[in-house]
Design an enzyme around this catalytic site. Structure first.
Site, PDB file in Angstrom:
ATOM      1  N   PHE A   1      -4.680   2.834  14.702  1.00 18.18           N
ATOM      2  CA  PHE A   1      -5.033   3.822  13.682  1.00 18.18           C
ATOM      3  C   PHE A   1      -6.154   3.230  12.847  1.00 18.18           C
ATOM      4  O   PHE A   1      -6.278   2.002  12.740  1.00 18.18           O
ATOM      5  CB  PHE A   1      -3.834   4.123  12.779  1.00 18.18           C
ATOM      6  CG  PHE A   1      -2.999   5.284  13.249  1.00 18.18           C
ATOM      7  CD1 PHE A   1      -2.208   5.169  14.383  1.00 18.18           C
ATOM      8  CD2 PHE A   1      -3.001   6.486  12.562  1.00 18.18           C
ATOM      9  CE1 PHE A   1      -1.436   6.231  14.827  1.00 18.18           C
ATOM     10  CE2 PHE A   1      -2.228   7.563  12.989  1.00 18.18           C
ATOM     11  CZ  PHE A   1      -1.446   7.439  14.119  1.00 18.18           C
TER      12      PHE A   1
ATOM     13  N   LYS B   1       9.003 -17.044 -10.962  1.00 17.00           N
ATOM     14  CA  LYS B   1       8.246 -15.886 -11.462  1.00 17.00           C
ATOM     15  C   LYS B   1       7.007 -16.374 -12.232  1.00 17.00           C
ATOM     16  O   LYS B   1       7.128 -17.276 -13.080  1.00 17.00           O
ATOM     17  CB  LYS B   1       9.151 -15.069 -12.395  1.00 17.00           C
ATOM     18  CG  LYS B   1       8.495 -13.809 -12.905  1.00 17.00           C
ATOM     19  CD  LYS B   1       9.427 -13.025 -13.805  1.00 17.00           C
ATOM     20  CE  LYS B   1       8.681 -11.848 -14.408  1.00 17.00           C
ATOM     21  NZ  LYS B   1       9.447 -11.184 -15.461  1.00 17.00           N
TER      22      LYS B   1
ATOM     23  N   LYS C   1     -13.687  -0.251  15.386  1.00 17.58           N
ATOM     24  CA  LYS C   1     -12.368  -0.868  15.584  1.00 17.58           C
ATOM     25  C   LYS C   1     -11.897  -0.711  17.028  1.00 17.58           C
ATOM     26  O   LYS C   1     -11.278  -1.608  17.590  1.00 17.58           O
ATOM     27  CB  LYS C   1     -11.337  -0.258  14.617  1.00 17.58           C
ATOM     28  CG  LYS C   1     -11.526  -0.743  13.184  1.00 17.58           C
ATOM     29  CD  LYS C   1     -10.581  -0.097  12.188  1.00 17.58           C
ATOM     30  CE  LYS C   1     -10.987  -0.539  10.773  1.00 17.58           C
ATOM     31  NZ  LYS C   1     -10.330   0.211   9.705  1.00 17.58           N
TER      32      LYS C   1
ATOM     33  N   ASN D   1       0.861  -1.200   0.000  1.00 15.94           N
ATOM     34  CA  ASN D   1       0.000   0.000   0.000  1.00 15.94           C
ATOM     35  C   ASN D   1       0.886   1.235   0.000  1.00 15.94           C
ATOM     36  O   ASN D   1       2.105   1.127  -0.084  1.00 15.94           O
ATOM     37  CB  ASN D   1      -0.933  -0.035   1.215  1.00 15.94           C
ATOM     38  CG  ASN D   1      -0.146  -0.102   2.504  1.00 15.94           C
ATOM     39  OD1 ASN D   1       0.602   0.809   2.833  1.00 15.94           O
ATOM     40  ND2 ASN D   1      -0.265  -1.213   3.225  1.00 15.94           N
TER      41      ASN D   1
ATOM     42  N   LYS E   1     -11.267  -4.238  18.804  1.00 14.56           N
ATOM     43  CA  LYS E   1      -9.872  -4.562  19.080  1.00 14.56           C
ATOM     44  C   LYS E   1      -9.460  -4.219  20.516  1.00 14.56           C
ATOM     45  O   LYS E   1      -8.284  -4.303  20.863  1.00 14.56           O
ATOM     46  CB  LYS E   1      -8.954  -3.875  18.061  1.00 14.56           C
ATOM     47  CG  LYS E   1      -9.290  -4.262  16.594  1.00 14.56           C
ATOM     48  CD  LYS E   1      -8.209  -3.903  15.601  1.00 14.56           C
ATOM     49  CE  LYS E   1      -8.666  -4.182  14.176  1.00 14.56           C
ATOM     50  NZ  LYS E   1      -7.598  -4.282  13.189  1.00 14.56           N
TER      51      LYS E   1
ATOM     52  N   ASP F   1      -4.308  -6.686   5.038  1.00 13.82           N
ATOM     53  CA  ASP F   1      -5.311  -7.576   5.647  1.00 13.82           C
ATOM     54  C   ASP F   1      -5.313  -8.938   4.965  1.00 13.82           C
ATOM     55  O   ASP F   1      -5.763  -9.925   5.535  1.00 13.82           O
ATOM     56  CB  ASP F   1      -6.703  -6.958   5.527  1.00 13.82           C
ATOM     57  CG  ASP F   1      -6.854  -5.763   6.456  1.00 13.82           C
ATOM     58  OD1 ASP F   1      -6.395  -5.858   7.607  1.00 13.82           O
ATOM     59  OD2 ASP F   1      -7.411  -4.732   6.019  1.00 13.82           O
TER      60      ASP F   1
HETATM   61  O1  PMT Z   1       2.865   6.105   6.619  1.00 13.94           O
HETATM   62  P1  PMT Z   1       2.258   7.423   6.144  1.00 13.94           P
HETATM   63  O2  PMT Z   1       2.471   7.638   4.666  1.00 13.94           O
HETATM   64  O3  PMT Z   1       2.667   8.586   6.989  1.00 13.94           O
HETATM   65  O4  PMT Z   1       0.687   7.287   6.302  1.00 13.94           O
HETATM   66  C1  PMT Z   1       0.119   7.175   7.579  1.00 13.94           C
HETATM   67  C2  PMT Z   1      -1.025   6.166   7.623  1.00 13.94           C
HETATM   68  C3  PMT Z   1      -2.138   6.605   6.717  1.00 13.94           C
HETATM   69  C4  PMT Z   1      -0.513   4.781   7.186  1.00 13.94           C
HETATM   70  C5  PMT Z   1      -1.502   6.086   9.116  1.00 13.94           C
HETATM   71  O5  PMT Z   1      -1.950   7.342   9.513  1.00 13.94           O
HETATM   72  C6  PMT Z   1      -2.610   5.057   9.297  1.00 13.94           C
HETATM   73  O6  PMT Z   1      -3.784   5.348   9.164  1.00 13.94           O
HETATM   74  N1  PMT Z   1      -2.238   3.793   9.635  1.00 13.94           N
HETATM   75  C7  PMT Z   1      -3.162   2.658   9.758  1.00 13.94           C
HETATM   76  C8  PMT Z   1      -3.609   2.187   8.404  1.00 13.94           C
HETATM   77  C9  PMT Z   1      -4.431   0.929   8.489  1.00 13.94           C
HETATM   78  O7  PMT Z   1      -3.913  -0.115   8.224  1.00 13.94           O
HETATM   79  O8  PMT Z   1      -5.630   1.099   8.969  1.00 13.94           O
HETATM   80  P2  PMT Z   1      -6.696  -0.131   9.158  1.00 13.94           P
HETATM   81  O9  PMT Z   1      -7.939   0.558   9.475  1.00 13.94           O
HETATM   82  O10 PMT Z   1      -6.616  -1.035   7.966  1.00 13.94           O
HETATM   83  O11 PMT Z   1      -6.151  -0.949  10.417  1.00 13.94           O
HETATM   84  C10 PMT Z   1      -6.588  -0.664  11.734  1.00 13.94           C
HETATM   85  C11 PMT Z   1      -5.499  -0.933  12.735  1.00 13.94           C
HETATM   86  O12 PMT Z   1      -5.236  -2.349  12.807  1.00 13.94           O
HETATM   87  C12 PMT Z   1      -4.184  -0.268  12.415  1.00 13.94           C
HETATM   88  O13 PMT Z   1      -3.638   0.246  13.622  1.00 13.94           O
HETATM   89  C13 PMT Z   1      -3.324  -1.395  11.866  1.00 13.94           C
HETATM   90  O14 PMT Z   1      -1.929  -1.181  12.163  1.00 13.94           O
HETATM   91  C14 PMT Z   1      -3.866  -2.618  12.599  1.00 13.94           C
HETATM   92  N2  PMT Z   1      -3.778  -3.879  11.836  1.00 13.94           N
HETATM   93  C15 PMT Z   1      -4.460  -4.015  10.654  1.00 13.94           C
HETATM   94  C16 PMT Z   1      -4.400  -5.216   9.970  1.00 13.94           C
HETATM   95  C17 PMT Z   1      -3.624  -6.268  10.484  1.00 13.94           C
HETATM   96  N3  PMT Z   1      -3.529  -7.425   9.847  1.00 13.94           N
HETATM   97  N4  PMT Z   1      -2.973  -6.110  11.655  1.00 13.94           N
HETATM   98  C18 PMT Z   1      -3.043  -4.944  12.342  1.00 13.94           C
HETATM   99  O15 PMT Z   1      -2.436  -4.806  13.403  1.00 13.94           O
END
Ligand code: PMT
Length: 399
Positions: A323, A288, A337, A209, A341, A278
């Protein structure tokens, strides 16, 4: 970050003196008041006028300066300083300072200064490694000085080895750590995740991403400046590793799960800014994948959700901050979330809002807890980091 702070920059006679000009400029850009003292030998490398133009202050070079007879210059400067920074420092100045010799303006001023002191030696490798120089630097460290190690590389004298002046940006980090923040996170262990993950398809390709890591790195940097013992677990980024952090490099969501859960029980605060995949390809091809004319489908499987795991294994007193990157219904989805979580705080951001999200130097966030919602507006990622850490500290105080 240095508004209202006075830095006394001592410049000694070495080829790295020219890099002290950049350092002075960086300090001024952080709004520090910078006063430069040069040794006589430093004047052979750089003219005082350069520093005067950069700092807008008289550059002090002579003990018997009669321009300001009403004040004893070296005592006045010593009293004004919030930090003494000798950069670059020669072996000679280190020897003099370590033994209290004050035979010129710089050494006299430094001996009179009671503020924190930092020295960045830069010299030929053999001079640096000479046990006498090492003893002098150790002695200074024993007197409370912070000694910034020189880096290895090709030196101006043609030798290769340790003795190079570090990047001025790196030295600036030491000044910020000393002066810019109250140490209100001292004694706390903080783990931060940052950047994207990469999920391999074959030996050549991966799914990822747009995360640059800027948000998570800003949190790690500010937490370290505020005195926390910081571990930064990061996916691949193009960023410099923040100073004063323990850095752990990961590639995939599986790596992130392993490295975070191995360290989670020792943390007081965990902040998960990483953009974790995810889904990953259910099968990683050994070779490849060849082109074909028919449609192609990639079967995917779920990755481990580290944050959810942390939420269900939360330690007593531990704070968990996630986040949420959304494109609509930010508050509602972030709140879901927060609950699902078992988080204490969730930081929502919407990639469609100008100035927010991936790759930018700013972010527009909403801080959500069980019973509060705050939207502080557009800020630099460093300022956002400060708000998140303030919020977590206040949650910690509430118990
Ligand atoms: O890195 P930058 O370019 O500065 O951009 C910042 C950002 C946009 C990446 C940051 O501000 C941000 O939003 N990070 C979280 C992005 C994200 O994955 O969001 P989510 O809603 O998909 O996940 C929710 C939370 O679960 C997140 O804290 C993530 O780290 C966590 N997660 C998600 C999936 C997974 N398999 N394991 C996790 O721990």
């Amino acid at each position: 970050m240095l508004k209202g702070k006075t830095v006394l920059l001592g410049v000694c006679g070495g080829i790295a003196a020219y890099k002290a000009c950049e350092l002075a400029s960086l300090l001024v850009k952080q709004h520090a008041e910078v006063h430069v003292i040069m040794t006589k030998n430093a004047e052979e490398f750089v003219r005082p006028l350069t520093f005067e133009a950069l700092t807008k202050h008289r550059c002090v070079t002579d003990t018997f300066d009669r321009e300001h007879p009403e004040e004893v210059t070296h005592i006045a400067l010593a009293q004004k300083a919030d930090l003494v920074l000798i950069a670059p420092a020669t072996a000679n100045i280190a020897a003099k300072l370590a033994h209290g010799i004050c035979d010129d303006m710089m050494t006299s001023t430094v001996l009179a200064a009671r503020c924190p002191k930092v020295i960045a030696p830069a010299m030929n490798t053999n001079m640096y490694e000479n046990p006498v120089t090492q003893d002098n630097l150790e002695r200074l460290s024993g007197y409370g000085w912070t000694v910034i190690e020189p880096v290895s590389g090709l030196l101006a004298c043609g030798d290769t080895g340790k003795g190079k002046f570090p990047d001025p940006q790196f030295i600036l980090q030491y000044v910020l750590k000393e002066l810019a923040f109250e140490k209100d996170l001292a004694g706390l262990r903080v783990l931060v995740t940052a950047g994207p993950t990469r999920e391999a398809l074959d030996p050549v390709r991966y799914i990822t991403n747009h995360s640059s890591g800027k948000m998570g790195y800003a949190i790690a940097r500010i937490a370290a400046f505020r005195g926390a013992d910081v571990t930064l677990v990061s996916g691949p980024t193009a960023l410099e590793i923040p100073a004063f952090t323990n850095f752990v490099s990961i590639t995939s969501a599986e790596d992130l799960f392993r490295e975070v859960t191995a360290r989670s029980s020792a943390q007081d605060i965990i902040i998960k800014a990483a953009a974790v995949a995810d889904y990953r390809p259910s099968h990683v091809a050994d070779e490849k994948i060849r082109k074909s004319d028919s449609d192609m489908f990639i079967p995917l499987e779920r990755t481990p959700d580290t944050l959810r795991h942390l939420g269900s294994h939360k330690q007593e007193g531990q704070l968990l901050c996630g986040f949420a990157m959304e494109t609509s219904n930010l508050e509602e989805r972030a709140r879901e979330k927060l609950k699902k979580k078992n988080l204490d705080l969730i930081v929502g951001n919407n990639v469609k809002v100008p100035g927010a999200g991936f790759g930018t130097d700013t972010n527009v966030v909403t801080l959500i807890t069980e019973d509060s919602v705050e939207s502080p507006g557009i800020m630099s990622k460093e300022e956002v980091a400060g708000c998140i850490l303030d919020k977590l500290l206040s949650l910690r105080k509430q118990g």
